[in-house]
Design an enzyme around this catalytic site. Structure first.
Site, mmCIF file in Angstrom:
data_model
loop_
_atom_site.group_PDB
_atom_site.id
_atom_site.type_symbol
_atom_site.label_atom_id
_atom_site.label_comp_id
_atom_site.label_asym_id
_atom_site.label_seq_id
_atom_site.Cartn_x
_atom_site.Cartn_y
_atom_site.Cartn_z
ATOM 1 N N GLU A 196 5.056 10.452 -33.751
ATOM 2 C CA GLU A 196 3.644 10.111 -33.473
ATOM 3 C C GLU A 196 3.420 10.024 -31.972
ATOM 4 O O GLU A 196 2.382 10.435 -31.473
ATOM 5 C CB GLU A 196 3.256 8.800 -34.163
ATOM 6 C CG GLU A 196 3.505 8.761 -35.677
ATOM 7 C CD GLU A 196 2.904 9.916 -36.455
ATOM 8 O OE1 GLU A 196 1.887 10.484 -35.997
ATOM 9 O OE2 GLU A 196 3.455 10.286 -37.516
ATOM 10 N N HIS A 212 3.050 13.463 -30.410
ATOM 11 C CA HIS A 212 1.745 14.082 -30.671
ATOM 12 C C HIS A 212 0.765 13.866 -29.513
ATOM 13 O O HIS A 212 -0.207 14.602 -29.400
ATOM 14 C CB HIS A 212 1.120 13.482 -31.932
ATOM 15 C CG HIS A 212 1.415 14.238 -33.195
ATOM 16 N ND1 HIS A 212 1.343 15.607 -33.289
ATOM 17 C CD2 HIS A 212 1.747 13.794 -34.444
ATOM 18 C CE1 HIS A 212 1.625 15.976 -34.541
ATOM 19 N NE2 HIS A 212 1.887 14.903 -35.250
HETATM 20 ZN ZN LIG Z 1 2.506 14.709 -37.267
#
Ligand SMILES: [Zn+2]
Length: 880
Positions: free
Chosen positions: A305, A308
């Site tokens: 995450e 990202h």
């Molecule tokens: Zn993802």
């Protein structure tokens, strides 16, 4: 209010948005009975649009009530706009304007967990892929990127913490015991990255200094009872931030980074800009409540995450067909990260196992789709292993073909060129081409063609000329809607071993280097490679490191596999040889007479593994895992689940009996003293102990039973405690099973994450998880239909892991699953659609199973008001 007939959306229909949003000003008034959302959009016509006269159309979904619409400060009358429920249309708008919408929502009643909802007394959001339209009308597509300013208002006592994306710029009191906080995100983003959280949460603080010397505030927000479970995620976050700077040159951009843990969550976690929201089970950990596997999963999800922020947020997807642009690349980045912080070989084994067991199954089933799909009905159904895991393998192959330095140049170019843009997988590949000078034209077929390429490999050795010839043919199977596929560009890792176990130099004609490992590039339907100066018949080591997500057909003899198990310098291929040997032995027993013996060479090979403390224990622990039933089913033609399972049990039983003393010795040797450590060695030691216990109890060994009871009672960490629990639950010691299950629940009933493990251990066990027991788990006080983790832990584990019971010959397992899917379809269609998966490949199974699987799908198909999510999966499964 939703259009009733599910519609298929095509990539070929993509058009640039007619309007852009430069700025979004949001104000949320959160109340117990509902929430009011004021949204002011600063908009203009898109100069790139093909229709300069288009009406303004905004997306909406299940918005309870539209209270008011203002255009440039003037309230519109009912005839000036059209509220169609899933769309708001305003025919007449100027070139530039401000649109203000006021909507009323009921988050308390939102069981779908999309948009704004309540979970355990807190408000939170999930907007990917199309949840923002459940909050307000909006051009809800990823290529509309805007700057957001968000003011959150709520009761101060009940919701002391009010969060959204970006930096905290203002806060204050409001009359009536309420308060507000305003957040401003300076980076333009698509609406799917919007997030809001309001609750009574404790804050855990830390900080990170970036490579350019900026201090970042790191915060985790959790419910007070979880405040001792944050350290691992926070440490993982800091490692991931440093790693992304070193490996990709990417630095964090905002002044603050926040993580929130939520109990009711459809996914694992969500990368909302600056405010990541996590499923509690994917972020909270302490050694007494989380297993080693959970620690590793949490580290990789936290990293994923965080990564990202660049691969997804700063550079985002143009449309949802490009989902793998962010997911494939980010999974690749998190797998590189996990390989760096743990054991690279073990990580590769885990990734390849997931690919071969589950993604290959998806690739050969009715839902098969390319890494970049051409069409979908419901985008939520495309958060698949193909998009994520195969997408990651595709990026890995680009790195293999380019080498690490040119790959880094390519990723730098990609980030710099497209920062702040919404782009396509093709833009990603082009950046790699432009930075490296390599032509990846044919390689693009990996994004376009569905299905797993099959390599058929044959070899011959010419002793007279000292030439070894390797002939490799490739074919890509037909998949729904795709036939006659073209050859793909496949990097193929290879080595050759001599009879003394040494690597042989790989001299292709005209080359006299001494390299002993090569990556061959396959581009045509067939290639023959001639290796010169080979003085004896070699044993080939093929597809080293799982260099491409393909199936390999080569006629290995058991002798060759035993040889590779012991000598291959590639750890992955040593494991692979062990798997192939076990598969060969188990498969040969499926239809064989009951008295057929288990090949003694397999027993000897495993005895060596169990007994040799000099080997990498983490790798040995992986090698000892027999191929799963799911993988054996995947490899068989028309699968007879019960017969496959019996053959596998037979081998397991034989191993347990024959190696009994070695297993006890292995158990004792791998016992650890001292504090819990999360190193690959320590993880390997614990895994070996748990495997030894599982095998001993498989054979109902009395000493094994005592060891398991002792381990269960004395364990100071969840890996050991749940390992002992699982072994006892899967044993024939019925009394012990019930006793430890009761004690475990008694000890942990207040911890939802541990209770999920307790559910899942029972539901996935053929011994403890008979259907009446599964039904009683659904009635258990700790089971909640609203909580996706509980649903997955019972229904998902039963259908996905307890294959003997799920595939009961009377079809009762299938009927049970259909019943639960119909029940969930009304409250949470995303979760319901995911549960259909075990039924979708009904054609793969032997006739005895096939009919009842199909009948179960038909039951679901005939349910009234079936959601678009489930409709798509069921109809595609039954089609053709
Ligand atoms: Zn993802």
């Amino acid at each position: 209010m939703r259009t009733s007939q599910p519609r298929t959306i095509y990539l070929s229909e993509y058009r640039p948005p007619a309007f852009l949003v430069d700025h979004v000003d949001l104000r949320f008034e959160l109340f117990e009975e509902g929430s009011r959302v004021h949204s002011t959009l600063t908009m203009r016509r898109n100069p790139e649009s093909t229709d300069s006269q288009a009406a303004l159309e905004l997306d909406g979904d299940r918005l309870t009530f539209l209270e008011r619409v203002d255009l440039d400060g003037r309230q519109l009358t009912g005839s000036e706009f059209e509220d169609q429920g899933d769309r708001l249309v305003i025919a007449d708008v100027p070139e530039q304007f401000q649109l203000t919408l006021v909507t009323w929502l009921e988050p308390q009643k939102n069981t779908r967990l999309e948009g704004l909802y309540k979970s355990s007394g807190m408000f939170c959001t999930q907007c990917e892929a199309e949840g923002f339209r459940c909050i307000t009308y909006f051009p809800d597509r990823p290529d509309v990127m805007a700057r957001f300013r968000t003011r959150v208002e709520a009761d101060r006592a009940a919701y002391p913490v009010l969060l959204s994306n970006g930096n905290d710029v203002d806060r204050g009191e409001i009359e009536g015991g309420r308060h507000f906080v305003t957040w401003e995100d300076p980076f333009p983003k698509p609406s799917y990255l919007f997030a809001l959280v309001a609750g009574d949460l404790v804050e855990k603080k830390d900080s990170f200094t970036t490579m350019s010397g900026r201090d970042i505030d790191l915060r985790m927000y959790v419910e007070p009872r979880n405040s001792n479970k944050c350290d691992h995620a926070m440490a993982s976050l800091k490692r991931a931030m440093r790693w992304d700077e070193e490996m990709y040159g990417r630095e964090y951009d905002l002044d603050i980074f926040m993580i929130v843990a939520v109990d009711d969550f459809n996914m694992g976690a969500m990368e909302n800009k600056g405010l990541n929201i996590f499923n509690s089970s994917c972020v909270l950990a302490s050694s007494d409540t989380a297993t080693d596997a959970a620690f590793e999963r949490i580290e990789s999800i936290v990293a994923h995450e965080y990564f990202h922020n660049w691969s997804g947020n700063r550079v985002t997807c143009r449309d949802w067909f490009q989902l793998s642009l962010k997911e494939g690349f980010t999974v690749f980045r998190d797998s590189q990260y996990s390989a760096d912080v743990g054991s690279a070989t073990v990580k590769r084994i885990e990734d390849a196992t997931l690919m071969r067991t589950a993604q290959f199954a998806e690739d050969s089933g009715p839902m098969a789709h390319p890494v970049r799909p051409d069409s979908y009905m419901e985008i939520s159904n495309f958060y698949t292993l193909t998009i994520y895991e195969k997408g990651s393998e595709v990026v890995r192959m680009i790195r293999t073909l380019l080498g690490p330095d040119l790959f880094r140049k390519g990723s730098d170019l990609y980030f710099d060129r497209h920062d702040g843009q919404a782009v396509t997988t093709d833009d990603f590949v082009r950046a790699m081409e432009d930075a490296s000078g390599r032509d990846l034209g044919q390689f693009r077929r990996w994004y376009e063609q569905a299905g797993t390429p099959q390599l058929t490999i044959r070899d011959e050795y010419d002793a007279g000329d000292q030439v070894y010839r390797l002939t490799i043919r490739q074919s890509v199977p037909d998949t729904p809607g795709q036939t006659n596929k073209k050859p793909q560009h496949i990097p193929f890792g290879v080595g050759l071993l001599g009879s003394d176990g040494r690597s042989i130099p790989l001299r292709l004609s005209g080359d006299d280097s001494n390299v002993t490992e090569r990556v061959l590039e396959l581009t045509g339907e067939s290639h023959t490679f001639e290796f010169q100066g080979v003085t004896e018949q070699p044993v080939p080591s093929l597809l080293r490191g799982f260099s491409a997500p393909v199936k390999v057909d080569y006629p290995w003899s058991r002798e060759q596999l035993l040889f590779l198990m012991n000598h291959d310098p590639d750890g992955f291929n040593r494991w692979d040889a062990c798997q192939r040997l076990a598969i060969d032995v188990i498969t040969s027993l499926v239809d064989a007479p009951a008295e057929t013996p288990v090949d003694p060479r397999l027993l000897t090979a495993y005895r060596i593994l169990v007994s040799d403390p000099e080997q990498d224990q983490a790798l040995v622990a992986k090698m000892l895992h027999l191929p799963s039933e799911a993988y054996l089913i995947e490899l068989s033609g028309e699968a007879d689940v019960q017969a496959i399972s019996r053959a596998r049990e037979r081998v397991l039983g034989e191993l347990a009996l024959t190696l009994r003393d070695d297993l006890v010795a292995c158990y004792n040797r791998n016992q650890q003293s001292g504090p819990y450590e999360l190193t690959p060695d320590a993880i390997g030691n614990r895994a070996l102990c748990n495997t030894a216990l599982a095998w001993l109890l498989q054979a109902n060994d009395e000493e094994g039973r005592l060891l398991a009871r002792k381990q269960f009672a004395e364990a100071d960490n969840m890996t050991e405690q749940s390992g002992a629990l699982r072994a006892l639950v899967n044993s024939g010691f019925e009394q012990d099973r019930e006793q430890v299950l009761g004690e475990f629940y008694q000890q942990w009933h207040e911890d939802p994450q541990v209770v999920e493990q307790w559910f899942s251990i029972q539901a996935s066990s053929p011994k403890a998880g008979e259907l009446p027991k599964i039904r009683s788990l659904l009635e258990h006080e700790a089971f909640q239909w609203k909580n996706p983790n509980k649903v997955r832990a019972v229904i998902g584990a039963f259908a996905g892991q307890n294959l003997v019971r799920f595939h009961a010959e009377d079809g009762s397992g299938y009927r049970f699953l259909a019943e639960q899917i119909c029940r969930l379809d009304d409250s949470n269609p995303q979760i319901a659609a995911r549960l259909v998966s075990p039924l979708t490949r009904w054609r793969k199974f032997a006739p005895a199973y096939r009919g009842s699987m199909k009948a179960a799908l038909e039951t679901i198909r005939d349910k009234k008001d079936l959601s678009r999510d489930v409709h798509e999966v069921v109809h595609k499964s039954l089609a053709g």
